[in-house]
Design a protein around this motif. Sequence first.
Motif, PDB file in Angstrom:
ATOM      1  N   LYS A 101       0.834  -1.204   0.000  1.00 57.32           N
ATOM      2  CA  LYS A 101       0.000   0.000   0.000  1.00 57.32           C
ATOM      3  C   LYS A 101       0.868   1.253   0.000  1.00 57.32           C
ATOM      4  O   LYS A 101       0.519   2.264  -0.605  1.00 57.32           O
ATOM      5  CB  LYS A 101      -0.936   0.004   1.210  1.00 57.32           C
ATOM      6  N   ARG A 102       2.008   1.178   0.668  1.00 55.06           N
ATOM      7  CA  ARG A 102       2.905   2.330   0.628  1.00 55.06           C
ATOM      8  C   ARG A 102       3.470   2.524  -0.776  1.00 55.06           C
ATOM      9  O   ARG A 102       3.624   3.649  -1.249  1.00 55.06           O
ATOM     10  CB  ARG A 102       4.048   2.168   1.628  1.00 55.06           C
ATOM     11  N   GLY A 103       3.768   1.429  -1.445  1.00 54.44           N
ATOM     12  CA  GLY A 103       4.249   1.541  -2.814  1.00 54.44           C
ATOM     13  C   GLY A 103       3.249   2.249  -3.712  1.00 54.44           C
ATOM     14  O   GLY A 103       3.621   3.086  -4.537  1.00 54.44           O
ATOM     15  N   ILE A 104       1.977   1.935  -3.541  1.00 54.28           N
ATOM     16  CA  ILE A 104       0.934   2.590  -4.333  1.00 54.28           C
ATOM     17  C   ILE A 104       0.855   4.072  -3.977  1.00 54.28           C
ATOM     18  O   ILE A 104       0.692   4.937  -4.845  1.00 54.28           O
ATOM     19  CB  ILE A 104      -0.420   1.884  -4.119  1.00 54.28           C
ATOM     20  N   ALA A 105       0.978   4.374  -2.682  1.00 51.30           N
ATOM     21  CA  ALA A 105       0.935   5.777  -2.256  1.00 51.30           C
ATOM     22  C   ALA A 105       2.109   6.563  -2.837  1.00 51.30           C
ATOM     23  O   ALA A 105       1.956   7.720  -3.254  1.00 51.30           O
ATOM     24  CB  ALA A 105       0.943   5.858  -0.725  1.00 51.30           C
ATOM     25  N   LEU A 106       3.284   5.952  -2.887  1.00 49.18           N
ATOM     26  CA  LEU A 106       4.449   6.604  -3.488  1.00 49.18           C
ATOM     27  C   LEU A 106       4.225   6.862  -4.976  1.00 49.18           C
ATOM     28  O   LEU A 106       4.569   7.929  -5.496  1.00 49.18           O
ATOM     29  CB  LEU A 106       5.691   5.735  -3.287  1.00 49.18           C
ATOM     30  N   LEU A 107       3.651   5.888  -5.650  1.00 45.62           N
ATOM     31  CA  LEU A 107       3.367   6.051  -7.072  1.00 45.62           C
ATOM     32  C   LEU A 107       2.406   7.205  -7.309  1.00 45.62           C
ATOM     33  O   LEU A 107       2.611   8.037  -8.202  1.00 45.62           O
ATOM     34  CB  LEU A 107       2.775   4.757  -7.633  1.00 45.62           C
ATOM     35  N   ARG A 108       1.366   7.288  -6.502  1.00 43.87           N
ATOM     36  CA  ARG A 108       0.381   8.359  -6.679  1.00 43.87           C
ATOM     37  C   ARG A 108       1.010   9.726  -6.428  1.00 43.87           C
ATOM     38  O   ARG A 108       0.699  10.701  -7.123  1.00 43.87           O
ATOM     39  CB  ARG A 108      -0.803   8.126  -5.745  1.00 43.87           C
ATOM     40  N   LEU A 109       1.895   9.796  -5.430  1.00 39.87           N
ATOM     41  CA  LEU A 109       2.587  11.055  -5.184  1.00 39.87           C
ATOM     42  C   LEU A 109       3.428  11.451  -6.393  1.00 39.87           C
ATOM     43  O   LEU A 109       3.426  12.607  -6.824  1.00 39.87           O
ATOM     44  CB  LEU A 109       3.482  10.914  -3.962  1.00 39.87           C
ATOM     45  N   LYS A 110       4.158  10.489  -6.921  1.00 37.92           N
ATOM     46  CA  LYS A 110       5.026  10.785  -8.061  1.00 37.92           C
ATOM     47  C   LYS A 110       4.200  11.206  -9.272  1.00 37.92           C
ATOM     48  O   LYS A 110       4.590  12.094 -10.041  1.00 37.92           O
ATOM     49  CB  LYS A 110       5.903   9.584  -8.388  1.00 37.92           C
ATOM     50  N   GLN A 111       3.047  10.604  -9.449  1.00 39.98           N
ATOM     51  CA  GLN A 111       2.162  11.005 -10.546  1.00 39.98           C
ATOM     52  C   GLN A 111       1.621  12.413 -10.330  1.00 39.98           C
ATOM     53  O   GLN A 111       1.455  13.179 -11.288  1.00 39.98           O
ATOM     54  CB  GLN A 111       1.019   9.991 -10.674  1.00 39.98           C
ATOM     55  N   THR A 112       1.327  12.757  -9.075  1.00 37.62           N
ATOM     56  CA  THR A 112       0.873  14.114  -8.770  1.00 37.62           C
ATOM     57  C   THR A 112       1.948  15.130  -9.139  1.00 37.62           C
ATOM     58  O   THR A 112       1.668  16.177  -9.743  1.00 37.62           O
ATOM     59  CB  THR A 112       0.523  14.241  -7.285  1.00 37.62           C
ATOM     60  N   ARG A 145      -3.039  20.203   0.340  1.00 38.87           N
ATOM     61  CA  ARG A 145      -3.851  18.984   0.454  1.00 38.87           C
ATOM     62  C   ARG A 145      -2.979  17.790   0.843  1.00 38.87           C
ATOM     63  O   ARG A 145      -3.350  16.997   1.723  1.00 38.87           O
ATOM     64  CB  ARG A 145      -4.559  18.708  -0.872  1.00 38.87           C
ATOM     65  N   LEU A 146      -1.818  17.634   0.223  1.00 43.55           N
ATOM     66  CA  LEU A 146      -0.937  16.513   0.529  1.00 43.55           C
ATOM     67  C   LEU A 146      -0.475  16.562   1.985  1.00 43.55           C
ATOM     68  O   LEU A 146      -0.479  15.543   2.682  1.00 43.55           O
ATOM     69  CB  LEU A 146       0.273  16.524  -0.402  1.00 43.55           C
TER      70      LEU A 146
END
Length: 222
Positions: A101-112, A145-146
């Motif tokens: 789940k942390r990996g997914i959160a990191l990916l979403r941050l990088k996409q942001t 927001r982040l």
Amino acid sequence: MRARRRRTARTARTEPWHPYAWQAQSLLLAYPDDRLPAHRALARRAATALPPAVAGPLLDFAARTEHVPADDLAAAYVATFDHRKRCCPYLTYYAHGDTRKRGIALLRLKQTYAAAGWRLSDDELPDHLAVVLEFAAAEPATGHRLLTEHRAGLELLRLALRDDGSPWAALLDSVTATLPPLAGDEHQAVARLAAQGPPEEQVGLAPYPPEQPVPDSAGGPR
């Protein structure tokens, strides 16, 4: 109506001085290299335009570290942020631990970041507090927001640094003074994290799954 009023009160709102605060905090939370004297000077200048609750801790940190030998300060930084999980500067760790789940959160941050035209260097993780603050200084609404989404983790980090008597605790005081107060559910999250720690490993950390490539984007903060 009560729930609506509560949501309205907690809507992320940026102020004109927020970018100055977040940029100064970002610079001072980075690894203390030979640029730190210039960063302290910049923070002191920025403090003149900031509210006392935000400016005061910045000035405290600058004063407390000004006469510490550079090697000693660098060693303290590594001992604090690299060797103590309770003082982890990577915000997604508090919510997800070292899990998928942390990996997914990191990916979403990088996409942001990529959507805003930012590309991080290969040695940077997108959830390091200094990186999030630098992004917030350039993109205040999204950055606010982040930071607010990670309010509970920031509070736990602030308390851990304060318990350790760390000079960097002052910077977390300054950061949290730019954000909404903790809500009831966030107080509960802080209590849970303090008692139990972040979630344990589930299936392994996979920060950037190959089936979800990070969008390529030109430009960036550096």
